[in-house]
Design a protein around this motif. Structure first.
Motif: not given
Length: 112
Positions: A16-18, A39-43, A62-73
């Motif tokens: 999916i990441k590709d 809704a499903m969106t690849l980003m 959010v499902n992180v596929l590659e790298g890392e996300a900085h998320i504030t909730i």
């Protein structure tokens, strides 16, 4: 019958990441489903890019596929790495920021 999930070959195994490439200085997105209840969106986020604080009309996973996300909730910050996920609850302000490049699959589930 129309395809409910689009922009991805059906009955084919994919990585999916590709399915999405990074775009320099921006956030690239590929809509995979857009229905009243889901809704499903690849980003793909380039380094330093993000989505400013907002609230979604449903639970956003959010499902992180590659790298890392900085998320504030609300007022709490999280670092979510490849292979990990987090739910941003409906109506709660949240934001997403890329320190380095990362890719994610966003699924938003709403009441009908």
């Amino acid at each position: 019958m129309s395809e409910l999930i689009k922009n991805i070959e059906h009955e084919t195994i994919v990585t999916i990441k590709d399915l999405i490439d990074y775009q320099e200085g921006s956030v690239a997105s590929l809509t995979m489903a857009q229905r009243p209840a889901v809704a499903m969106t690849l980003m793909a986020f380039d380094a330093g890019e993000g989505v400013s604080t907002h609230a979604a009309p449903g639970d956003a996973f959010v499902n992180v596929l590659e790298g890392e996300a900085h998320i504030t909730i609300a007022d709490k910050s999280y670092v979510v790495k490849a292979g990990e996920g987090i739910v941003m609850p409906s109506g709660v302000p949240h934001s997403v920021k890329a320190k380095d490049r990362f890719k994610m699959l966003l699924t938003v589930v709403k009441e009908q």
